[in-house]
Write an enzyme that holds these catalytic residues in place. Structure first.
Site, PDB file in Angstrom:
ATOM      1  N   ASP A   1     -18.312  36.698  -7.297  1.00  0.00           N
ATOM      2  CA  ASP A   1     -17.693  37.018  -8.588  1.00  0.00           C
ATOM      3  C   ASP A   1     -16.239  36.552  -8.697  1.00  0.00           C
ATOM      4  O   ASP A   1     -15.423  37.180  -9.375  1.00  0.00           O
ATOM      5  CB  ASP A   1     -17.783  38.540  -8.879  1.00  0.00           C
ATOM      6  CG  ASP A   1     -19.203  39.036  -8.844  1.00  0.00           C
ATOM      7  OD1 ASP A   1     -20.112  38.269  -9.226  1.00  0.00           O
ATOM      8  OD2 ASP A   1     -19.420  40.193  -8.421  1.00  0.00           O
TER       9      ASP A   1
ATOM     10  N   LYS B   1     -16.616  31.559 -10.242  1.00  0.00           N
ATOM     11  CA  LYS B   1     -17.184  30.224  -9.939  1.00  0.00           C
ATOM     12  C   LYS B   1     -17.797  29.585 -11.184  1.00  0.00           C
ATOM     13  O   LYS B   1     -17.608  28.402 -11.440  1.00  0.00           O
ATOM     14  CB  LYS B   1     -18.274  30.344  -8.851  1.00  0.00           C
ATOM     15  CG  LYS B   1     -17.767  30.874  -7.527  1.00  0.00           C
ATOM     16  CD  LYS B   1     -18.904  31.108  -6.552  1.00  0.00           C
ATOM     17  CE  LYS B   1     -19.847  32.211  -6.929  1.00  0.00           C
ATOM     18  NZ  LYS B   1     -19.275  33.573  -6.913  1.00  0.00           N
TER      19      LYS B   1
ATOM     20  N   GLY C   1     -24.585  36.089 -10.846  1.00  0.00           N
ATOM     21  CA  GLY C   1     -24.306  36.241 -12.276  1.00  0.00           C
ATOM     22  C   GLY C   1     -23.049  35.451 -12.553  1.00  0.00           C
ATOM     23  O   GLY C   1     -21.968  35.832 -12.111  1.00  0.00           O
ATOM     24  N   HIS C   2     -23.206  34.324 -13.202  1.00  0.00           N
ATOM     25  CA  HIS C   2     -22.061  33.433 -13.435  1.00  0.00           C
ATOM     26  C   HIS C   2     -21.744  33.434 -14.932  1.00  0.00           C
ATOM     27  O   HIS C   2     -22.584  33.067 -15.749  1.00  0.00           O
ATOM     28  CB  HIS C   2     -22.362  32.020 -12.924  1.00  0.00           C
ATOM     29  CG  HIS C   2     -22.557  31.979 -11.433  1.00  0.00           C
ATOM     30  ND1 HIS C   2     -22.882  30.838 -10.746  1.00  0.00           N
ATOM     31  CD2 HIS C   2     -22.446  32.957 -10.497  1.00  0.00           C
ATOM     32  CE1 HIS C   2     -22.972  31.127  -9.452  1.00  0.00           C
ATOM     33  NE2 HIS C   2     -22.718  32.389  -9.276  1.00  0.00           N
TER      34      HIS C   2
ATOM     35  N   GLN D   1     -22.624  33.574  -4.770  1.00  0.00           N
ATOM     36  CA  GLN D   1     -22.064  34.576  -3.861  1.00  0.00           C
ATOM     37  C   GLN D   1     -20.706  34.089  -3.310  1.00  0.00           C
ATOM     38  O   GLN D   1     -20.017  33.368  -3.996  1.00  0.00           O
ATOM     39  CB  GLN D   1     -23.050  34.919  -2.729  1.00  0.00           C
ATOM     40  CG  GLN D   1     -24.268  35.707  -3.201  1.00  0.00           C
ATOM     41  CD  GLN D   1     -25.363  34.858  -3.826  1.00  0.00           C
ATOM     42  OE1 GLN D   1     -25.818  33.883  -3.239  1.00  0.00           O
ATOM     43  NE2 GLN D   1     -25.822  35.207  -5.015  1.00  0.00           N
TER      44      GLN D   1
HETATM   45  P1  GDP Z   1     -18.909  34.242 -10.583  1.00  0.00           P
HETATM   46  O1  GDP Z   1     -20.075  35.008 -10.132  1.00  0.00           O
HETATM   47  O2  GDP Z   1     -18.039  33.778  -9.463  1.00  0.00           O
HETATM   48  O3  GDP Z   1     -19.239  33.123 -11.534  1.00  0.00           O
HETATM   49  O4  GDP Z   1     -18.002  35.271 -11.427  1.00  0.00           O
HETATM   50  P2  GDP Z   1     -18.539  36.345 -12.517  1.00  0.00           P
HETATM   51  O5  GDP Z   1     -18.866  35.639 -13.757  1.00  0.00           O
HETATM   52  O6  GDP Z   1     -19.569  37.230 -11.916  1.00  0.00           O
HETATM   53  O7  GDP Z   1     -17.263  37.247 -12.673  1.00  0.00           O
HETATM   54  C1  GDP Z   1     -16.035  36.750 -13.089  1.00  0.00           C
HETATM   55  C2  GDP Z   1     -15.615  37.508 -14.365  1.00  0.00           C
HETATM   56  O8  GDP Z   1     -14.258  37.231 -14.659  1.00  0.00           O
HETATM   57  C3  GDP Z   1     -16.386  37.065 -15.594  1.00  0.00           C
HETATM   58  O9  GDP Z   1     -16.461  38.163 -16.477  1.00  0.00           O
HETATM   59  C4  GDP Z   1     -15.513  35.967 -16.188  1.00  0.00           C
HETATM   60  O10 GDP Z   1     -15.684  35.813 -17.589  1.00  0.00           O
HETATM   61  C5  GDP Z   1     -14.145  36.512 -15.880  1.00  0.00           C
HETATM   62  N1  GDP Z   1     -13.102  35.502 -15.620  1.00  0.00           N
HETATM   63  C6  GDP Z   1     -13.188  34.298 -15.001  1.00  0.00           C
HETATM   64  N2  GDP Z   1     -11.965  33.759 -14.851  1.00  0.00           N
HETATM   65  C7  GDP Z   1     -11.093  34.629 -15.401  1.00  0.00           C
HETATM   66  C8  GDP Z   1      -9.668  34.642 -15.526  1.00  0.00           C
HETATM   67  O11 GDP Z   1      -8.945  33.762 -15.090  1.00  0.00           O
HETATM   68  N3  GDP Z   1      -9.121  35.755 -16.130  1.00  0.00           N
HETATM   69  C9  GDP Z   1      -9.882  36.783 -16.613  1.00  0.00           C
HETATM   70  N4  GDP Z   1      -9.250  37.811 -17.184  1.00  0.00           N
HETATM   71  N5  GDP Z   1     -11.209  36.792 -16.507  1.00  0.00           N
HETATM   72  C10 GDP Z   1     -11.812  35.741 -15.892  1.00  0.00           C
HETATM   73  P1  IMO Z   2     -22.240  35.677  -7.648  1.00  0.00           P
HETATM   74  O1  IMO Z   2     -22.871  34.332  -7.467  1.00  0.00           O
HETATM   75  C1  IMO Z   2     -21.300  39.574  -5.894  1.00  0.00           C
HETATM   76  C2  IMO Z   2     -24.163  41.176  -3.003  1.00  0.00           C
HETATM   77  C3  IMO Z   2     -24.890  42.435  -3.407  1.00  0.00           C
HETATM   78  C4  IMO Z   2     -25.067  43.094  -2.046  1.00  0.00           C
HETATM   79  C5  IMO Z   2     -25.349  41.898  -1.139  1.00  0.00           C
HETATM   80  C6  IMO Z   2     -26.828  41.633  -0.879  1.00  0.00           C
HETATM   81  O2  IMO Z   2     -22.313  36.210  -9.023  1.00  0.00           O
HETATM   82  O3  IMO Z   2     -20.879  35.703  -7.050  1.00  0.00           O
HETATM   83  P2  IMO Z   2     -28.778  40.596  -2.380  1.00  0.00           P
HETATM   84  O4  IMO Z   2     -29.349  41.052  -3.667  1.00  0.00           O
HETATM   85  O5  IMO Z   2     -28.205  39.223  -2.406  1.00  0.00           O
HETATM   86  O6  IMO Z   2     -29.698  40.789  -1.215  1.00  0.00           O
HETATM   87  O7  IMO Z   2     -27.545  41.611  -2.109  1.00  0.00           O
HETATM   88  O8  IMO Z   2     -24.794  40.768  -1.792  1.00  0.00           O
HETATM   89  N1  IMO Z   2     -24.271  40.053  -3.952  1.00  0.00           N
HETATM   90  C7  IMO Z   2     -23.287  39.682  -4.779  1.00  0.00           C
HETATM   91  N2  IMO Z   2     -22.066  40.214  -4.993  1.00  0.00           N
HETATM   92  N3  IMO Z   2     -21.657  38.429  -6.520  1.00  0.00           N
HETATM   93  C8  IMO Z   2     -22.857  37.866  -6.290  1.00  0.00           C
HETATM   94  O9  IMO Z   2     -23.202  36.654  -6.791  1.00  0.00           O
HETATM   95  C9  IMO Z   2     -23.758  38.509  -5.420  1.00  0.00           C
HETATM   96  N4  IMO Z   2     -25.006  38.244  -4.988  1.00  0.00           N
HETATM   97  C10 IMO Z   2     -25.303  39.187  -4.089  1.00  0.00           C
HETATM   98  O10 IMO Z   2     -24.112  43.227  -4.269  1.00  0.00           O
HETATM   99  O11 IMO Z   2     -23.858  43.670  -1.616  1.00  0.00           O
HETATM  100 MG    MG Z   3     -20.980  36.862 -10.422  1.00  0.00          MG
END
Ligand code: GDP
Ligand code: IMO
Ligand code: MG
Length: 431
Positions: free
Chosen positions: A13, A16, A40-41, A225
């Site tokens: 999270d 990416k 979840g991207h 991840q």
């Molecule tokens: P990922 O899994 O690495 O793609 O990240 P996620 O999408 O799960 O979580 C990142 C969260 O931060 C999402 O809600 C994005 O919309 C948000 N986000 C990404 N970059 C920024 C930033 O620079 N500032 C803020 N405030 N939010 C951001």
């Molecule tokens: P993105 O790509 C954050 C975590 C789960 C748990 C562990 C194992 O959005 O960054 P799993 O279901 O993979 O067997 O769970 O890994 N986990 C993540 N945490 N971002 C993710 O993906 C994750 N994918 C798995 O919360 O701790």
């Molecule tokens: Mg994510």
């Protein structure tokens, strides 16, 4: 040639998806190489939010090709739902803009059932998985009892595989986990239409990528991840079940490592973690709450609140080494606005020892005390900053401090969720 891998450097999270979407304009194809719909991207383009679980984050660029490599585990239902939603929004108009490896493994309902039953049985000791069946599917792959996409889309092979696999899996579910076994005929009936719907997207991805490399296409590999969730290099056993590090871009796509030029690590300007496991810089106080609220730190996949803490450079240095990072992107810098003082963890104390690297056992990692450097915060809102020159003094100093402590150049800094809220300092696709 400029093929770039983007990976998370923390516990996922990091942002990416947003960064992959941004750099897709420099690439021809975007390739997911591990993980599944545990990811979840989030992308925010023209005010519209899209959360992707399986389909690469390049999909909002209609001229680019999205690829799901052999290292990914594919839940057919989730895949088709995602394809439908994207089609409805005007993307993925033709199947040839999405290619799925015939060697990727398929998540079937018994995988998810095993995941959920096991977690429930563990009680407080649970991993905190996303409950999507990711671990059990990878287990089956390594145990040589998996169903690959090539098997899945051939009705005879799929039926045969289920016939041989299911009795053993059912015995495990019923006897060990006390769950409900699955009926092969019912499963087949439900999944054959899904297999048919997926067939037009299936391809020999490794060969395809090689063809593109020969044509001098630029490839962007999208990690899911983060390094601390890697099954080898993460905080085992509180990890996911795949290798998340950049080296796996090769294994999980079928293109050899000599084809990769740059590895860009994504780091949040602070740290978050969702699920169980050690987290040395975690803040269980008002500052942690502030980061969670201001940063909207709730899981994109499960909606769970993310645990928040200070930036941990021991964790990032570990990621630098394990991925061979060539540069870093710092995201969510805007979230730190309003804090008087900001802390950066530079090492750990374990008893009388000072550690610069992550200890191997969670028992030790749970015991470590972070050693912090404290730097001044800033009050200015960063979300409208579009150029580095406009960056407020102490925000700039924070970024420069991180860069110096890591001795790693910064690709860019992100100051908000939208595609535009991103200040590029050095584009990895350009020499
Ligand atoms: P990922 O899994 O690495 O793609 O990240 P996620 O999408 O799960 O979580 C990142 C969260 O931060 C999402 O809600 C994005 O919309 C948000 N986000 C990404 N970059 C920024 C930033 O620079 N500032 C803020 N405030 N939010 C951001
Ligand atoms: P993105 O790509 C954050 C975590 C789960 C748990 C562990 C194992 O959005 O960054 P799993 O279901 O993979 O067997 O769970 O890994 N986990 C993540 N945490 N971002 C993710 O993906 C994750 N994918 C798995 O919360 O701790
Ligand atoms: Mg994510």
């Amino acid at each position: 040639m400029s093929n770039v891998v983007i990976v998370g450097t923390q516990w996922g999270d990091e942002g990416k998806g947003k960064i992959v979407d941004f750099f897709t304009s420099n690439a021809d194809a975007v390739v997911r190489f591990q993980g599944g719909n545990n990811a979840g991207h989030t992308l925010v383009v023209d005010g519209k939010k899209t959360i992707l679980h399986l389909i690469p984050s390049g999909v909002l660029h209609p001229k680019k090709v999205c690829v799901i490599g052999n290292g990914v585990v594919v839940d057919p239902k989730v895949l088709l739902q995602e394809i439908q939603a994207l089609k409805k929004a005007g993307y993925l108009k033709k199947p040839d803009t999405l290619r799925i490896s015939n060697l990727a493994h398929v998540i079937l309902p018994y995988h998810q059932s095993i995941d959920l039953l096991r977690e429930a049985a563990k009680g407080d000791a649970k991993i905190g998985t996303t409950g999507r069946g990711i671990g059990p599917c990878y287990e089956d792959k390594v145990a040589r009892r998996g169903v690959r996409i090539a098997d899945f889309v051939d009705p005879d092979i799929f039926a045969e595989r289920l016939k041989t696999l299911l009795p053993e899996r059912n015995a495990y579910i019923a006897q060990v986990l006390k769950g409900k076994p699955f009926d092969a005929d019912a499963l087949l009936k439900e999944y054959l239409p899904l297999a048919k719907a997926i067939r037009p997207y299936v391809d020999d991805v490794g060969d395809l990528l090689q063809t593109w490399v020969r044509k001098d296409w630029k490839l962007l590999f999208e990690g899911a991840q983060g390094t601390s969730l890697d099954v080898d290099h993460g905080t085992y056993p509180y990890v996911t079940s795949s290798n998340t590090v950049a080296g796996y871009a090769s294994c999980g796509s079928g293109l050899g490592p000599t084809q990769i030029d740059q590895v860009v690590g994504i780091a949040k300007a602070y740290t978050t973690r969702v699920g169980s496991g050690p987290f040395p810089t975690e803040l269980e106080d008002k500052t942690g709450e502030y980061l969670r609220e201001k940063g909207g730190e709730f899981g994109s996949t499960t909606g769970r609140p993310r645990r928040c803490g200070w930036l941990d450079l021991v964790v990032i240095r570990h990621a630098m080494r394990a991925n061979g990072l060539t540069s870093l992107v710092l995201t969510k810098l805007d979230v730190l606005s309003g804090l008087k003082k900001i802390r950066i963890c530079t090492a750990y104390r374990l008893g009388s020892k000072v550690l610069k690297t992550v200890p191997a056992t969670v028992e030790d990692l749970q015991e470590v005390k972070p050693i912090y450097e404290e730097v001044p915060g800033w009050s200015e809102d960063l979300t409208g900053v579009t150029r580095w020159k406009q960056m407020p003094k102490f925000a700039k100093k924070y970024v420069e401090k991180v860069e110096k402590l890591l001795d790693l150049p910064m690709t860019s800094v992100s100051v908000g969720p939208s595609r535009q809220q991103h200040i590029v300092l050095k584009n990895p696709f350009k020499k």
